[in-house]
Write a protein that holds these residues in place. Sequence first.
Motif, PDB file in Angstrom:
ATOM      1  N   VAL A  60       9.724 -16.510   3.889  1.00  0.00           N
ATOM      2  CA  VAL A  60      10.311 -17.729   4.470  1.00  0.00           C
ATOM      3  C   VAL A  60      11.136 -17.310   5.686  1.00  0.00           C
ATOM      4  O   VAL A  60      12.024 -16.464   5.589  1.00  0.00           O
ATOM      5  CB  VAL A  60      11.188 -18.478   3.454  1.00  0.00           C
ATOM      6  N   VAL A  61      10.793 -17.905   6.841  1.00  0.00           N
ATOM      7  CA  VAL A  61      11.436 -17.575   8.109  1.00  0.00           C
ATOM      8  C   VAL A  61      12.040 -18.844   8.711  1.00  0.00           C
ATOM      9  O   VAL A  61      11.374 -19.879   8.773  1.00  0.00           O
ATOM     10  CB  VAL A  61      10.410 -16.977   9.099  1.00  0.00           C
ATOM     11  N   THR A  62      13.283 -18.752   9.154  1.00  0.00           N
ATOM     12  CA  THR A  62      13.931 -19.856   9.857  1.00  0.00           C
ATOM     13  C   THR A  62      14.280 -19.367  11.258  1.00  0.00           C
ATOM     14  O   THR A  62      15.120 -18.473  11.410  1.00  0.00           O
ATOM     15  CB  THR A  62      15.210 -20.313   9.119  1.00  0.00           C
ATOM     16  N   ALA A  89      -2.585  -9.848   3.920  1.00  0.00           N
ATOM     17  CA  ALA A  89      -2.496 -11.283   4.200  1.00  0.00           C
ATOM     18  C   ALA A  89      -1.186 -11.915   3.733  1.00  0.00           C
ATOM     19  O   ALA A  89      -1.179 -12.857   2.950  1.00  0.00           O
ATOM     20  CB  ALA A  89      -3.691 -12.006   3.581  1.00  0.00           C
ATOM     21  N   PRO A  90      -0.046 -11.416   4.244  1.00  0.00           N
ATOM     22  CA  PRO A  90       1.225 -12.038   3.852  1.00  0.00           C
ATOM     23  C   PRO A  90       1.261 -13.495   4.325  1.00  0.00           C
ATOM     24  O   PRO A  90       0.735 -13.826   5.384  1.00  0.00           O
ATOM     25  CB  PRO A  90       2.281 -11.192   4.571  1.00  0.00           C
ATOM     26  N   GLN A  91       1.875 -14.329   3.520  1.00  0.00           N
ATOM     27  CA  GLN A  91       1.966 -15.756   3.833  1.00  0.00           C
ATOM     28  C   GLN A  91       3.345 -16.043   4.420  1.00  0.00           C
ATOM     29  O   GLN A  91       4.349 -15.792   3.762  1.00  0.00           O
ATOM     30  CB  GLN A  91       1.752 -16.587   2.563  1.00  0.00           C
ATOM     31  N   LEU A  92       3.371 -16.560   5.651  1.00  0.00           N
ATOM     32  CA  LEU A  92       4.643 -16.891   6.287  1.00  0.00           C
ATOM     33  C   LEU A  92       4.847 -18.397   6.278  1.00  0.00           C
ATOM     34  O   LEU A  92       3.922 -19.148   6.574  1.00  0.00           O
ATOM     35  CB  LEU A  92       4.683 -16.385   7.731  1.00  0.00           C
ATOM     36  N   GLU A  93       6.042 -18.796   5.933  1.00  0.00           N
ATOM     37  CA  GLU A  93       6.417 -20.207   5.939  1.00  0.00           C
ATOM     38  C   GLU A  93       7.586 -20.384   6.897  1.00  0.00           C
ATOM     39  O   GLU A  93       8.622 -19.739   6.753  1.00  0.00           O
ATOM     40  CB  GLU A  93       6.841 -20.650   4.538  1.00  0.00           C
TER      41      GLU A  93
END
Length: 177
Positions: A60-62, A89-93
């Motif tokens: 999770v990135v802000t 395949a990391p999932q970024l949100e």
Amino acid sequence: MQPGDLIASDLGARAAAPGDLDQAWQVLGRVMDPEVPVVSVVELGIVRALAWDAGHLHVVVTPTYSGCPATEVIEADIRQALEDAGFRAPQLERQLHPAWTTDWITSTGRERLLAYGIAPPLGSANKRSLLGDNGSVNCPQCGSAHTELLSQFGSTACKALYRCCDCREPFDYFKCI
């Protein structure tokens, strides 16, 4: 696509191993902000959370603000660093709420800003800070509190431009937001 074929997001999915999250935090601690290359994305507080979800690392990135021009570069750097470390395949949100605040910059991040020549934010992102009542901004070069605001906007929108009245050096101040 044939029945039974993996979809792209399942590629490399696996169960979490002990230490995966600690390793991921260490990797991200070496991913530097492209605009201030002495502070990591972890020290800036823009990496909010890590978790293992559906066989992949979920990050999770802000961004520092919703219009930050470096957001896509930062996310690509995060993804690349994690893939280079073996996280497939990391999932970024990208999470915009709650909005990022300078309160999330770590003490190490603040020290590194100062050593780089950028005055770290003073206090916290409270109403007085947002209205420009920052108190005394000390010069990161000589430490003097005898400084003056030259422009509310410095080299990036999240910084203001100041000048030291003693050593006469201009410097950026990382605004409280």
